[in-house]
Design a protein around this motif. Structure first.
Motif, PDB file in Angstrom:
ATOM      1  N   TYR A 149       0.795  -1.227   0.000  1.00 46.98           N
ATOM      2  CA  TYR A 149       0.000   0.000   0.000  1.00 46.98           C
ATOM      3  C   TYR A 149       0.826   1.275   0.000  1.00 46.98           C
ATOM      4  CZ  TYR A 149       0.808  -0.137   5.107  1.00 46.98           C
ATOM      5  OH  TYR A 149       1.374  -0.187   6.357  1.00 46.98           O
ATOM      6  N   LEU A 150       2.103   1.206   0.339  1.00 42.86           N
ATOM      7  CA  LEU A 150       2.935   2.409   0.339  1.00 42.86           C
ATOM      8  C   LEU A 150       3.697   2.611  -0.973  1.00 42.86           C
ATOM      9  CD1 LEU A 150       4.385   2.326   3.977  1.00 42.86           C
ATOM     10  CD2 LEU A 150       2.752   3.976   3.045  1.00 42.86           C
ATOM     11  N   ASP A 151       3.517   1.707  -1.931  1.00 45.69           N
ATOM     12  CA  ASP A 151       4.202   1.843  -3.218  1.00 45.69           C
ATOM     13  C   ASP A 151       3.817   3.137  -3.933  1.00 45.69           C
ATOM     14  OD1 ASP A 151       5.309  -0.611  -2.709  1.00 45.69           O
ATOM     15  OD2 ASP A 151       4.657  -1.542  -4.588  1.00 45.69           O
ATOM     16  N   THR A 152       2.596   3.615  -3.687  1.00 47.03           N
ATOM     17  CA  THR A 152       2.112   4.810  -4.380  1.00 47.03           C
ATOM     18  C   THR A 152       2.522   6.109  -3.691  1.00 47.03           C
ATOM     19  OG1 THR A 152       0.007   4.706  -3.160  1.00 47.03           O
ATOM     20  CG2 THR A 152       0.104   3.572  -5.293  1.00 47.03           C
ATOM     21  N   HIS A 153       3.135   5.997  -2.526  1.00 46.65           N
ATOM     22  CA  HIS A 153       3.545   7.200  -1.791  1.00 46.65           C
ATOM     23  C   HIS A 153       4.932   7.637  -2.262  1.00 46.65           C
ATOM     24  CE1 HIS A 153       4.439  10.015   1.405  1.00 46.65           C
ATOM     25  NE2 HIS A 153       3.205   9.889   1.866  1.00 46.65           N
ATOM     26  N   PRO A 154       5.093   8.912  -2.656  1.00 45.23           N
ATOM     27  CA  PRO A 154       6.382   9.360  -3.212  1.00 45.23           C
ATOM     28  C   PRO A 154       7.549   9.335  -2.224  1.00 45.23           C
ATOM     29  CG  PRO A 154       4.900  11.226  -2.836  1.00 45.23           C
ATOM     30  CD  PRO A 154       4.085   9.986  -2.636  1.00 45.23           C
ATOM     31  N   LYS A 155       7.261   9.318  -0.918  1.00 47.38           N
ATOM     32  CA  LYS A 155       8.339   9.359   0.067  1.00 47.38           C
ATOM     33  C   LYS A 155       8.837   7.964   0.469  1.00 47.38           C
ATOM     34  CE  LYS A 155       7.066  13.809   2.114  1.00 47.38           C
ATOM     35  NZ  LYS A 155       6.705  14.539   3.366  1.00 47.38           N
ATOM     36  N   PHE A 156       8.172   6.931  -0.021  1.00 45.88           N
ATOM     37  CA  PHE A 156       8.578   5.569   0.317  1.00 45.88           C
ATOM     38  C   PHE A 156       9.104   4.866  -0.927  1.00 45.88           C
ATOM     39  CE2 PHE A 156       5.710   6.765   3.649  1.00 45.88           C
ATOM     40  CZ  PHE A 156       6.255   6.193   4.789  1.00 45.88           C
ATOM     41  N   LYS A 157      10.318   4.361  -0.838  1.00 50.49           N
ATOM     42  CA  LYS A 157      10.963   3.710  -1.972  1.00 50.49           C
ATOM     43  C   LYS A 157      11.063   2.215  -1.720  1.00 50.49           C
ATOM     44  CE  LYS A 157      15.313   3.515  -4.551  1.00 50.49           C
ATOM     45  NZ  LYS A 157      16.712   4.011  -4.613  1.00 50.49           N
ATOM     46  N   VAL A 158      10.614   1.439  -2.692  1.00 51.45           N
ATOM     47  CA  VAL A 158      10.730  -0.015  -2.583  1.00 51.45           C
ATOM     48  C   VAL A 158      12.200  -0.402  -2.716  1.00 51.45           C
ATOM     49  CG1 VAL A 158      10.066  -2.230  -3.584  1.00 51.45           C
ATOM     50  CG2 VAL A 158       8.441  -0.325  -3.584  1.00 51.45           C
ATOM     51  N   GLY A 159      12.690  -1.187  -1.763  1.00 50.40           N
ATOM     52  CA  GLY A 159      14.087  -1.592  -1.784  1.00 50.40           C
ATOM     53  C   GLY A 159      14.390  -2.548  -2.928  1.00 50.40           C
ATOM     54  N   SER A 160      15.643  -2.604  -3.314  1.00 42.70           N
ATOM     55  CA  SER A 160      16.069  -3.585  -4.311  1.00 42.70           C
ATOM     56  C   SER A 160      16.026  -4.972  -3.687  1.00 42.70           C
ATOM     57  CB  SER A 160      17.489  -3.274  -4.780  1.00 42.70           C
ATOM     58  OG  SER A 160      18.411  -3.453  -3.709  1.00 42.70           O
ATOM     59  N   GLU A 161      16.175  -6.000  -4.485  1.00 36.03           N
ATOM     60  CA  GLU A 161      16.156  -7.356  -3.946  1.00 36.03           C
ATOM     61  C   GLU A 161      17.279  -7.550  -2.930  1.00 36.03           C
ATOM     62  OE1 GLU A 161      16.578 -11.949  -5.572  1.00 36.03           O
ATOM     63  OE2 GLU A 161      15.407 -10.501  -6.739  1.00 36.03           O
ATOM     64  N   ASP A 162      18.447  -6.989  -3.211  1.00 36.21           N
ATOM     65  CA  ASP A 162      19.570  -7.105  -2.275  1.00 36.21           C
ATOM     66  C   ASP A 162      19.283  -6.361  -0.971  1.00 36.21           C
ATOM     67  OD1 ASP A 162      21.001  -8.660  -4.031  1.00 36.21           O
ATOM     68  OD2 ASP A 162      22.219  -7.002  -4.819  1.00 36.21           O
ATOM     69  N   GLU A 163      18.673  -5.172  -1.073  1.00 41.02           N
ATOM     70  CA  GLU A 163      18.349  -4.406   0.131  1.00 41.02           C
ATOM     71  C   GLU A 163      17.305  -5.122   0.984  1.00 41.02           C
ATOM     72  OE1 GLU A 163      19.101   0.203  -1.362  1.00 41.02           O
ATOM     73  OE2 GLU A 163      17.207  -0.805  -1.837  1.00 41.02           O
ATOM     74  N   ILE A 164      16.289  -5.670   0.332  1.00 38.29           N
ATOM     75  CA  ILE A 164      15.247  -6.402   1.065  1.00 38.29           C
ATOM     76  C   ILE A 164      15.838  -7.632   1.735  1.00 38.29           C
ATOM     77  CG2 ILE A 164      13.157  -7.786   0.757  1.00 38.29           C
ATOM     78  CD1 ILE A 164      12.283  -5.773  -1.368  1.00 38.29           C
ATOM     79  N   ALA A 165      16.684  -8.357   1.018  1.00 31.37           N
ATOM     80  CA  ALA A 165      17.326  -9.549   1.595  1.00 31.37           C
ATOM     81  C   ALA A 165      18.210  -9.178   2.786  1.00 31.37           C
ATOM     82  CB  ALA A 165      18.156 -10.261   0.518  1.00 31.37           C
ATOM     83  N   ALA A 166      18.903  -8.055   2.683  1.00 38.00           N
ATOM     84  CA  ALA A 166      19.768  -7.617   3.783  1.00 38.00           C
ATOM     85  C   ALA A 166      18.947  -7.257   5.019  1.00 38.00           C
ATOM     86  CB  ALA A 166      20.599  -6.414   3.337  1.00 38.00           C
ATOM     87  N   ARG A 167      17.782  -6.636   4.818  1.00 34.79           N
ATOM     88  CA  ARG A 167      16.924  -6.279   5.960  1.00 34.79           C
ATOM     89  C   ARG A 167      16.343  -7.523   6.614  1.00 34.79           C
ATOM     90  NH1 ARG A 167      14.057  -1.793   2.178  1.00 34.79           N
ATOM     91  NH2 ARG A 167      15.758  -0.261   2.189  1.00 34.79           N
ATOM     92  N   ILE A 168      16.031  -8.523   5.809  1.00 31.40           N
ATOM     93  CA  ILE A 168      15.537  -9.780   6.379  1.00 31.40           C
ATOM     94  C   ILE A 168      16.618 -10.429   7.224  1.00 31.40           C
ATOM     95  CG2 ILE A 168      14.849 -12.137   5.783  1.00 31.40           C
ATOM     96  CD1 ILE A 168      13.348 -10.967   3.382  1.00 31.40           C
ATOM     97  N   THR A 169      17.834 -10.462   6.703  1.00 31.55           N
ATOM     98  CA  THR A 169      18.953 -11.028   7.455  1.00 31.55           C
ATOM     99  C   THR A 169      19.181 -10.258   8.752  1.00 31.55           C
ATOM    100  OG1 THR A 169      20.022 -11.779   5.412  1.00 31.55           O
ATOM    101  CG2 THR A 169      21.421 -11.558   7.372  1.00 31.55           C
ATOM    102  N   GLU A 170      19.041  -8.944   8.665  1.00 33.96           N
ATOM    103  CA  GLU A 170      19.199  -8.092   9.849  1.00 33.96           C
ATOM    104  C   GLU A 170      18.167  -8.410  10.929  1.00 33.96           C
ATOM    105  OE1 GLU A 170      18.155  -3.478  11.061  1.00 33.96           O
ATOM    106  OE2 GLU A 170      18.517  -3.975   8.946  1.00 33.96           O
ATOM    107  N   LYS A 171      16.935  -8.666  10.520  1.00 32.54           N
ATOM    108  CA  LYS A 171      15.835  -8.828  11.467  1.00 32.54           C
ATOM    109  C   LYS A 171      15.589 -10.269  11.909  1.00 32.54           C
ATOM    110  CE  LYS A 171      14.340  -4.616  12.079  1.00 32.54           C
ATOM    111  NZ  LYS A 171      14.301  -4.003  13.457  1.00 32.54           N
ATOM    112  N   ARG A 172      16.063 -11.241  11.164  1.00 32.40           N
ATOM    113  CA  ARG A 172      15.740 -12.633  11.488  1.00 32.40           C
ATOM    114  C   ARG A 172      16.190 -13.000  12.898  1.00 32.40           C
ATOM    115  NH1 ARG A 172      17.885 -17.859  11.157  1.00 32.40           N
ATOM    116  NH2 ARG A 172      19.916 -17.070  10.437  1.00 32.40           N
ATOM    117  N   GLY A 173      15.220 -13.316  13.758  1.00 28.38           N
ATOM    118  CA  GLY A 173      15.506 -13.694  15.132  1.00 28.38           C
ATOM    119  C   GLY A 173      15.960 -12.558  16.028  1.00 28.38           C
ATOM    120  N   LYS A 174      15.812 -11.314  15.537  1.00 29.51           N
ATOM    121  CA  LYS A 174      16.322 -10.169  16.298  1.00 29.51           C
ATOM    122  C   LYS A 174      15.315  -9.017  16.312  1.00 29.51           C
ATOM    123  CE  LYS A 174      21.008 -11.322  14.717  1.00 29.51           C
ATOM    124  NZ  LYS A 174      22.149 -10.838  13.907  1.00 29.51           N
TER     125      LYS A 174
END
Length: 238
Positions: free
Chosen positions: A141-166
């Motif tokens: 739902y935030l894809d249409t908001h100009p201030k929110f940018k969808v991360g690249s696949e690498d960025e999304i994967a890095a955030r998942i790694t950052e948050k997993r179990g933490k």
């Protein structure tokens, strides 16, 4: 299964087509001058059904892409009314990642993940398997908001790694599954619970202009839940 309207219409129309053309199978079993014409119609019918099946299979497999947010509408049966909210997860598909099993295709904040150290927790951020029997849909739902940018696949994967179990101590209002999903996709934790009773009870970063964000992506219908949730202070987004 979370079918799109197009998939529903395709299946519905194919059922009508088969029902109306069913006599062709009976005609084909009789020897008549119409046999060649009937056989041709049957071939056309078979081709139609095969194409339909391929279309549905392709759209179902392509329903979600890596990093898509998936929403699961849910309800709490309270004494005076039904309290609505949404659970959120992030689709990861078959991508190989540390800590992810082959059957896992989503990343979400859920439980039970029971542990005592370093802090007591009944919920955490884990890989899991999408339950297709539960109502769900894509909700970026935030894809249409100009201030929110969808991360690249690498960025999304890095955030998942950052948050997993933490993910820290779970909070239904201030540290929930939607905060995780939006952080993974956009790099910003936010929970709005759009069009849900839980919307008025989300807590976000005070530097975010929540009202401005809501105006751009679309206003919520009014939900009078203050009285209800005063009775259930710990209820909120899942």
């Amino acid at each position: 299964m979370g079918w799109t309207k197009m998939q529903y219409y395709q299946v519905h129309c194919s059922e009508l087509y088969l029902r109306r053309c069913h006599p062709l199978f009976q005609q084909a079993s009789s020897v008549s001058l119409k046999m060649v014409s009937t056989a041709g119609k049957m071939r056309n019918l078979i081709v139609f059904v095969v194409i339909l099946q391929l279309t549905i299979t392709t759209e179902s497999n392509g329903e979600f892409k890596f990093g898509d947010i998936i929403a699961f509408p849910r309800e709490l049966k309270c004494p005076c009314k039904t309290f609505t909210y949404k659970h959120y997860a992030v689709y990861v598909g078959p991508k190989e990642m540390d800590g992810k099993n082959k059957e896992h295709n989503i990343f979400q904040r859920t439980g039970p993940v029971i542990r005592l150290l370093p802090k007591p927790s009944l919920s955490d951020c884990i890989f899991d398997t999408l339950n297709t029997a539960e109502t769900h849909m894509k909700d970026n739902y935030l894809d249409t908001h100009p201030k929110f940018k969808v991360g690249s696949e690498d960025e999304i994967a890095a955030r998942i790694t950052e948050k997993r179990g933490k993910c820290g101590v779970y909070g239904p209002r201030a540290n929930n599954c939607e905060h995780l999903a939006t952080y993974v996709r956009y790099g910003v934790s936010i929970s709005l619970q759009l069009n849900q009773d839980a919307a008025k009870h989300c807590i976000n970063d005070p530097t975010l202009d929540i009202q401005e964000i809501r105006k751009i992506i679309g206003p919520d219908p009014e939900t009078a839940c203050d009285t209800l949730c005063s009775k259930e202070p710990n209820r909120g987004p899942g």
